[in-house]
Design an enzyme around this catalytic site. Structure first.
Site, PDB file in Angstrom:
ATOM      1  N   ARG A   1      15.272  -2.027  -8.720  1.00  0.00           N
ATOM      2  CA  ARG A   1      14.536  -1.226  -7.483  1.00  0.00           C
ATOM      3  C   ARG A   1      15.159  -1.520  -5.935  1.00  0.00           C
ATOM      4  O   ARG A   1      15.346  -0.401  -4.853  1.00  0.00           O
ATOM      5  CB  ARG A   1      13.645  -1.368  -7.029  1.00  0.00           C
TER       6      ARG A   1
ATOM      7  N   GLU B   1       1.959   0.864  -2.807  1.00  0.00           N
ATOM      8  CA  GLU B   1       3.049   0.222  -2.492  1.00  0.00           C
ATOM      9  C   GLU B   1       3.454   1.064  -0.860  1.00  0.00           C
ATOM     10  O   GLU B   1       3.919  -0.404  -0.645  1.00  0.00           O
ATOM     11  CB  GLU B   1       3.887   0.352  -3.498  1.00  0.00           C
TER      12      GLU B   1
HETATM   13  N1  MTE Z   1      -4.910  -2.616  -3.970  1.00  0.00           N
HETATM   14  C1  MTE Z   1      -6.205  -3.453  -4.259  1.00  0.00           C
HETATM   15  N2  MTE Z   1      -6.840  -2.655  -3.633  1.00  0.00           N
HETATM   16  N3  MTE Z   1      -5.711  -4.319  -5.073  1.00  0.00           N
HETATM   17  C2  MTE Z   1      -4.356  -4.196  -5.609  1.00  0.00           C
HETATM   18  O1  MTE Z   1      -4.182  -5.023  -6.442  1.00  0.00           O
HETATM   19  N4  MTE Z   1      -1.986  -3.090  -5.901  1.00  0.00           N
HETATM   20  C3  MTE Z   1      -1.073  -2.577  -5.087  1.00  0.00           C
HETATM   21  C4  MTE Z   1      -2.265  -1.540  -4.765  1.00  0.00           C
HETATM   22  N5  MTE Z   1      -3.243  -1.494  -4.067  1.00  0.00           N
HETATM   23  C5  MTE Z   1      -3.048  -3.219  -5.724  1.00  0.00           C
HETATM   24  C6  MTE Z   1      -3.903  -2.364  -4.540  1.00  0.00           C
HETATM   25  C7  MTE Z   1      -0.068  -2.182  -6.713  1.00  0.00           C
HETATM   26  S1  MTE Z   1       1.333  -3.087  -6.427  1.00  0.00           S
HETATM   27  C8  MTE Z   1       0.500  -0.968  -7.281  1.00  0.00           C
HETATM   28  S2  MTE Z   1       1.717  -0.486  -7.986  1.00  0.00           S
HETATM   29  C9  MTE Z   1      -0.707  -0.107  -7.006  1.00  0.00           C
HETATM   30  O2  MTE Z   1      -2.118  -0.272  -5.935  1.00  0.00           O
HETATM   31  C10 MTE Z   1      -1.105  -0.055  -8.151  1.00  0.00           C
HETATM   32  O3  MTE Z   1      -2.305   1.515  -7.828  1.00  0.00           O
HETATM   33  P1  MTE Z   1      -1.886   2.464  -7.737  1.00  0.00           P
HETATM   34  O4  MTE Z   1      -0.841   2.904  -9.100  1.00  0.00           O
HETATM   35  O5  MTE Z   1      -3.299   3.336  -8.592  1.00  0.00           O
HETATM   36  O6  MTE Z   1      -1.739   2.985  -6.655  1.00  0.00           O
HETATM   37  N1  HPA Z   2       7.446  -0.483 -10.933  1.00  0.00           N
HETATM   38  C1  HPA Z   2       6.144  -1.135 -10.689  1.00  0.00           C
HETATM   39  N2  HPA Z   2       5.877  -1.662 -12.120  1.00  0.00           N
HETATM   40  C2  HPA Z   2       7.280  -2.146 -12.777  1.00  0.00           C
HETATM   41  C3  HPA Z   2       8.355  -0.842 -13.047  1.00  0.00           C
HETATM   42  C4  HPA Z   2       8.674  -0.346 -11.438  1.00  0.00           C
HETATM   43  O1  HPA Z   2       9.638   1.055 -11.397  1.00  0.00           O
HETATM   44  N3  HPA Z   2       9.128  -0.512 -13.951  1.00  0.00           N
HETATM   45  C5  HPA Z   2       8.382  -1.867 -14.393  1.00  0.00           C
HETATM   46  N4  HPA Z   2       7.463  -2.182 -13.732  1.00  0.00           N
HETATM   47 MO1  MOS Z   3       2.477  -3.173  -8.428  1.00  0.00          MO
HETATM   48  S1  MOS Z   3       3.934  -4.695  -7.063  1.00  0.00           S
HETATM   49  O1  MOS Z   3       3.550  -1.658  -8.633  1.00  0.00           O
HETATM   50  O2  MOS Z   3       2.065  -3.769  -9.477  1.00  0.00           O
END
Ligand code: MTE
Ligand code: HPA
Ligand code: MOS
Length: 782
Positions: A327, A736
């Site tokens: 990534r 993210e």
């Molecule tokens: N927001 C909160 N409050 N707590 C979390 O742990 N994790 C982040 C983001 N926002 C997180 C957060 C990460 S790393 C990801 S990948 C996404 O939330 C995952 O949730 P979603 O796919 O439902 O957005």
């Molecule tokens: N993003 C986050 N988590 C993951 C991914 C990715 O692209 N691939 C495998 N785990």
């Molecule tokens: Mo988020 S780093 O893809 O849990």
């Protein structure tokens, strides 16, 4: 603390339905602030529950010759000590690379590696005793930095190269070139709820595991593998996490396996809750990166060639380092067209914690490099950095002498949904960038000690798991006879509001009020084989699966009402808790009761897989992402040239979440992501000493941003256009992408340093830009 600015709500897309598109409270917000929700440690404990604490390696690398637990076993309350030989199944963890033991066996590979656990009647007894276990380790040479790893060719996975065109030839022809290096630090997740697992033996070697995990399915898989039993005998449940941020994508599985193995040996339920210091010492973090690059560019600041070597510090095992480093490659372009590119990515093996997923998942480490280069090109040519950035954006412009456009990434994906130009123009105007650049330089001229800086940086972030197979999801929707609804899906709640959004979607699909839909705990026995909640795709995947499940039930009800009223199925409407047919209107609850009495199925499943995506794992080319999420931030900072201290003064963000399902939650994600990114790039510094010991392992020495660090002016606007791809309710993922908006803080700091120095040299600023690193940047230059 800044709150939702009115402009956010004005700019918010029109509601999708009465439940979606509006600022619904997070489904457990009120109970959370009242302290009334359950995290794993709040669950009622079953009789006889024991507590485990990890025994940690004291050496970065060595032969483990023996473990003397006699002193620990003599401590009050201690029940047993659990080591590798106690594992009933495979002593190697079921991680995909097969390179991690559950407990260290004959070697230890980092300070903090878990050799076993002590089990006692209380957590404190177990912790005290764990410190008394004597490890006989014969030290071996340790690899502690990426530089050492590169020299020793110490890798967890082989290097990967992505090329387009001929970077060497393009460099030779370039009007200008720059050579540079950069180092960017890692980051501790610092979820407020630390890692925890509670393993409960049930009858006939069946198990219930409560785990604070982003990936219950992986925990199930790992536990059953370690216990040597079938997946079907292990049920994993998680109602919510107190934050995950990627740190509970794989790392939660280790604790669950340790607790389960301890439960096998003691024949009791075992809970393992690490304290903060152990959590720091044991679990992986964001990958630190080191880069060496040469870029070619023309007089206008347009980049013509990039040669890049990027090295990720992966720690002692592969974990997710392969996809994280991939990534990083995928995001080396960020928002810019790179014509002739040659990128080699090294996945370095070091004797440290095994670094893992962290918000952005390698993306931030790709984006910061190219943004640094954009800043450097501007300084080298004495151009405004925003102009250089604008000149390099993906666009429809034809490449000179060809019929191709500047719209295809270095991994051969066409950027079809590009909104970078209008988005940046809008922010440039609303943040009054040009006027402020002048004002800041005038202000700096009259300020000998404090110096300000400003920068706008964009973000383009690819949405989908890069491993195509993970882009699938399932859900169950149950309608009960009183008309209330439960939804269960494969995603997990970590504070990001996934359950709220899924419940909003289901409510609108069934035309009932939000309050009638309850989202229940993630549970491997309800929806199987679910992917991690990660890659920001939680709502895209699970929201769609839940929408389909709800649609199936609605279709059943519609067909039933048609039968009653003698009309076509398309004539039935579900809205506002009522069901409308051409003949009559009934309440949803009444229709449900009638349907039940007529033996109509009131529950269903839903399944979704993301369309269009594909890519070749060996060449890293194709369409790994369904779409891109875009954004930009304008940040103003001030530094103190005598102390190196800095402060973020003003932040203006324009971010693209498509047609928002919940603007309040999305703005919260944008604010939170930005502040977390700001911490990564300013105060959060991980320091391993020359013995490989992580000396910053508590909040006393590791500084995350606090409420007081949030900029006073913090304005977030949402881009008012739906997702151009067919995504649930026209929304875009938000978890993210905003993290990378904080790279504007780093670029603004470099601008402030340049203005303080007043010379023409490039600014070499190691990230995080701690006071020390800012001082170094003020004092030395390239
Ligand atoms: N927001 C909160 N409050 N707590 C979390 O742990 N994790 C982040 C983001 N926002 C997180 C957060 C990460 S790393 C990801 S990948 C996404 O939330 C995952 O949730 P979603 O796919 O439902 O957005
Ligand atoms: N993003 C986050 N988590 C993951 C991914 C990715 O692209 N691939 C495998 N785990
Ligand atoms: Mo988020 S780093 O893809 O849990």
């Amino acid at each position: 603390m800044p709150s939702l600015s009115p402009t956010v709500l004005e700019a918010a897309p029109t509601p999708r339905g009465p439940a979606a598109g509006v600022n619904q409270f997070h489904e457990s917000a009120l109970a959370q602030v009242a302290g009334a929700v359950h995290y794993i440690d709040d669950l009622p404990e079953v009789r006889g529950t024991l507590h485990a604490a990890p025994i940690l390696s004291t050496q970065a690398h060595g032969k483990l010759l023996g473990v003397d637990a006699s002193a620990a076993l003599a401590m009050p309350g201690v029940v047993n000590v659990v080591l590798s030989e106690d594992i009933p199944g495979d002593p190697m963890l079921a991680a995909f690379a097969g390179d991690e033991p559950v407990f260290a066996m004959d070697t230890v590979q980092f300070v903090g590696q878990v050799v076993g656990v002590v089990v006692a009647h209380t957590a404190m007894q177990a912790r005290h005793a764990a410190r008394k276990v004597k490890l006989n380790i014969e030290a071996l040479p340790a690899v502690l930095t990426v530089q050492q790893a590169l020299e020793a060719q110490s890798f967890v996975l082989p290097p990967v190269t992505v090329r387009r065109g001929d970077a060497t030839a393009a460099l030779a022809k370039a009007q200008h070139s720059l050579h540079g290096t950069l180092e960017v630090g890692g980051q501790e997740h610092f979820y407020l709820e630390g890692q925890i697992a509670y393993a409960m033996p049930l009858e006939q070697n069946q198990w219930c595991i409560y785990s604070s995990t982003q990936h219950p399915g992986e925990v199930q898989h790992w536990v059953s593998h370690a216990l040597g039993i079938d997946n079907h005998a292990v049920k994993v449940e998680c109602r919510r996490m107190g934050g995950g941020f990627g740190g509970k994508e794989t790392q939660a599985g280790h604790l669950a396996v340790w607790a389960a193995v301890a439960a096998v040996k003691t024949k009791q339920a075992v809970k393992l809750r690490m304290d903060r210091d152990d959590d720091f010492m044991v679990t992986g973090k964001r990958h630190p990166f080191a880069y060496e690059y040469t870029v070619g560019f023309d007089d206008s600041g347009r980049l013509t060639a990039l040669q890049l070597q990027m090295a990720a510090n992966c720690g002692f095992s592969a974990d997710l380092s392969g996809p994280v480093a991939d990534r990083a490659i995928f995001h080396t372009d960020n928002a810019y067209y790179l014509q002739d590119v040659d990128i080699t990515s090294y996945r370095c093996k070091t004797n440290t914690q095994s670094h893992t997923a962290f918000r952005g998942f390698g993306g931030p480490q790709g984006v910061i490099l190219i943004e640094t280069i954009m800043g450097d090109i501007a300084r080298a040519l004495k151009l405004d950095p925003l102009d250089v950035r604008l000149r390099n954006l993906y666009s429809d412009e034809a490449i000179a002498g060809t019929d191709q456009k500047r719209d295809t990434t270095h991994y051969q994906m066409k950027v079809e949904d590009n909104i970078l130009h209008p988005l940046l123009s809008k922010l440039e105007l609303s943040a009054q960038y040009r006027r402020r650049v002048e004002a800041i330089s005038a202000w700096n001229a009259g300020s000998p000690v404090l110096k300000r800086g400003i920068a706008i940086t964009p973000v383009k972030f690819g949405i989908s798991f890069t491993a195509t197979l993970f882009n699938q999801a399932g859900a169950l929707v149950h309608v009960y006879t009183d008309g209330s609804v439960q939804v269960n899906h494969g995603g997990t709640e970590m504070g990001q509001g996934l359950h709220t959004k899924v419940a909003q979607i289901v409510a609108d699909e069934l035309g009932i009020p939000f309050a009638r839909v309850l989202c229940t705990a993630s549970d491997t026995s309800k929806v199987p084989n679910a992917s991690a909640t990660a890659a920001s795709a939680g709502t895209d995947l699970n929201g769609r699966a839940a929408q389909f499940a709800a649609r199936h039930v609605r279709d059943n009800l519609a067909a039933f009402v048609c039968g009653l009223d003698g009309c076509g199925a398309g004539a039935i409407k579900f809205k506002g808790g009522e069901v409308f047919s051409p003949v009559t209107t009934r309440s949803f609850d009444e229709v449900v009761k009638l349907a039940y009495a007529n033996r109509i199925q009131l529950w269903s499943d839903g399944f979704y897989r993301t369309p269009k995506i594909h890519y070749d794992k060996t060449t890293l080319t194709g369409r790994p992402f369904y779409y891109f999420a875009y954004g930009a931030a304008c940040t103003e900072v001030v530094i103190d040239r005598l102390t190196g201290e800095s402060k973020v003064l003003k932040v203006d963000i324009l971010h693209d979440v498509g047609r928002s399902i919940n603007p309040a939650i999305d703005v919260g994600q944008i604010e939170g992501g930005f502040v977390q990114g700001m911490g990564w790039l300013t105060t959060e510094q991980l320091v391993w000493n020359d013995k490989g010991y992580l000396s910053t392992h508590a909040p006393s020495t590791y500084k995350i941003p606090t409420a007081g660090d949030v900029p006073e002016h913090f304005k977030v606007d949402l881009w008012p256009e739906p997702n151009r791809e067919d995504n649930v309710f026209g929304s875009k993922a938000v978890g993210e992408p905003p993290f990378m908006l904080a790279i504007s803080v780093y670029e603004a700091l470099r601008d402030a340093v340049a203005q303080a120095r007043g010379d023409d040299k490039l600014v070499r600023l190691t990230a995080p830009a701690t006071a020390e690193n800012v001082l170094r940047a003020l004092q030395s230059g390239a």
